[in-house]
Scaffold this active site. Sequence first.
Site, short mmCIF file in Angstrom:
data_model
loop_
_atom_site.label_atom_id
_atom_site.label_comp_id
_atom_site.label_asym_id
_atom_site.label_seq_id
_atom_site.Cartn_x
_atom_site.Cartn_y
_atom_site.Cartn_z
N TRP A 103 0.61 -1.23 -0.24
CA TRP A 103 0.31 -0.06 -0.19
C TRP A 103 1.12 1.14 -0.18
CZ3 TRP A 103 -4.37 -1.27 -1.93
CH2 TRP A 103 -4.80 -2.02 -1.55
N ASP A 173 -2.26 6.27 6.02
CA ASP A 173 -3.19 6.03 5.87
C ASP A 173 -3.34 4.82 7.01
OD1 ASP A 173 -4.53 3.81 5.01
OD2 ASP A 173 -2.96 3.20 3.32
N LYS A 197 -11.78 -2.45 6.34
CA LYS A 197 -11.42 -3.25 7.51
C LYS A 197 -11.99 -2.85 9.04
CE LYS A 197 -8.54 -3.22 3.79
NZ LYS A 197 -8.32 -2.36 2.63
C1 LIG Z 1 -7.18 -2.14 1.92
C2 LIG Z 1 -5.96 -0.77 1.95
C3 LIG Z 1 -6.20 0.02 0.70
C4 LIG Z 1 -6.51 -0.06 0.10
O1 LIG Z 1 -8.02 1.02 0.16
P1 LIG Z 1 -9.04 0.88 -0.70
O2 LIG Z 1 -10.79 1.47 -0.18
O3 LIG Z 1 -9.64 -0.18 -1.85
O4 LIG Z 1 -8.58 1.69 -1.71
C5 LIG Z 1 -4.60 1.14 1.28
N1 LIG Z 1 -3.71 0.93 2.74
C6 LIG Z 1 -4.46 0.43 3.27
C7 LIG Z 1 -3.48 0.00 4.49
C8 LIG Z 1 -4.96 -1.02 2.99
O5 LIG Z 1 -5.17 -2.03 3.99
#
Ligand SMILES: *Cc1c(COP(=O)(O)O)cnc(C)c1O
Length: 361
Positions: A103, A173, A197
């Site tokens: 990511w 993030d 998540k």
């Molecule tokens: C799942 C995830 C993403 C991507 O998320 P989307 O909503 O599918 O764009 C980005 N960063 C992390 C750490 C993730 O676990």
Amino acid sequence: MAHRIFNFNPGPSTLPLDVLKIVQQELLDYRGTGMSVMEISHRSPEYDEINNRAIELFRELAGLGDDYHVLFVGGGASTQFAMIPLNFLVDGKKAAYVDTGSWSTKAIKEANKLGEVHLAGSSKDKDYCFIPGPSEIDIPSGAAYLHLTSNNTIKGTQYHEWPDPGNVPLMCDMSSDILSRRLDYGKFSLIYAGAQKNLGPAGVTLVAIRDSLLAKCKDGTPSMLDYRIHAEKKSLYNTPPAFGVYIVKLVLEWVKSKGGLEAMEKINQAKQERVYQMLDQYPDYYRGTVRPDSRSWMNITFRLPNEDLEKKFIAEAKAAGLGGLKGHRSVGGVRVSTYNAMTPEGIDKLVGFMESFKKAN
Ligand SMILES: *Cc1c(COP(=O)(O)O)cnc(C)c1O
């Protein structure tokens, strides 16, 4: 009662059963409107209440003051990878990124298209099996910002110690560990998380942004990608992902009812400890893929002695009502996702399964 499995999916992932029951109960007639939340206007007083309450609850749970705007936007966390540099990576400055796996790498790729990137730290040469410590992260003093990924969903690592960025705005993030533990959220100028998540369903992304940073957004950014527009309009510039925000609100109420982040942390700490104990007990059989000091509490990754055993493990676990344990295709092996909504009972059952699988195989 519906048949429910213990769902270890990495995302979209398990939601609290209590929340799903409320959704079910309110689905056909939301509070006397005669409509579901999916059918009401996003300009209605009912939705206004949902939006306000979700914002308020997030601030409260994260311990953020009213010098932060909380936004609910579309496009997933992946859109934030571009939105951050679009708004804050100005000419003549560099954006600092720490690369801790898939990511982060994607976030860096987007920033590279929009300006100059400084790689402040990386664990790439060790296959991302650890989080660089504060002394291994080098932040240029004039950087536009420093971007981190608090939990690496795919690689199974998580920050347990944070670098001090000085005057450089810190952005993170937090898609896969937001609200899973106590943290000084106030040290971040911008936090974002795809909801699927730890917060709710896919389709809504939470952003918390400090007002002093908001003032620095670049002019000329397309409206839908401009944080100021979303902040000024309280995430109602266009039609928001309203049903998702509604579920996020319910999840936040659930977190609060359980005792907030202190309680989440306590439960999550106990959950991860039990699984890592199995890895430490049988290190030649359940082979952890990350350095112990960087172990994630949310995504526990390990290999078995060979791929046939891994396939068997995942298939037999599934038959036993333990789903979603397959590791990401780029890593292989097994991944146990232990988000807030995964119950200690699910972990009990998993650990029991691991014990008996090891004995039988
Ligand atoms: C799942 C995830 C993403 C991507 O998320 P989307 O909503 O599918 O764009 C980005 N960063 C992390 C750490 C993730 O676990």
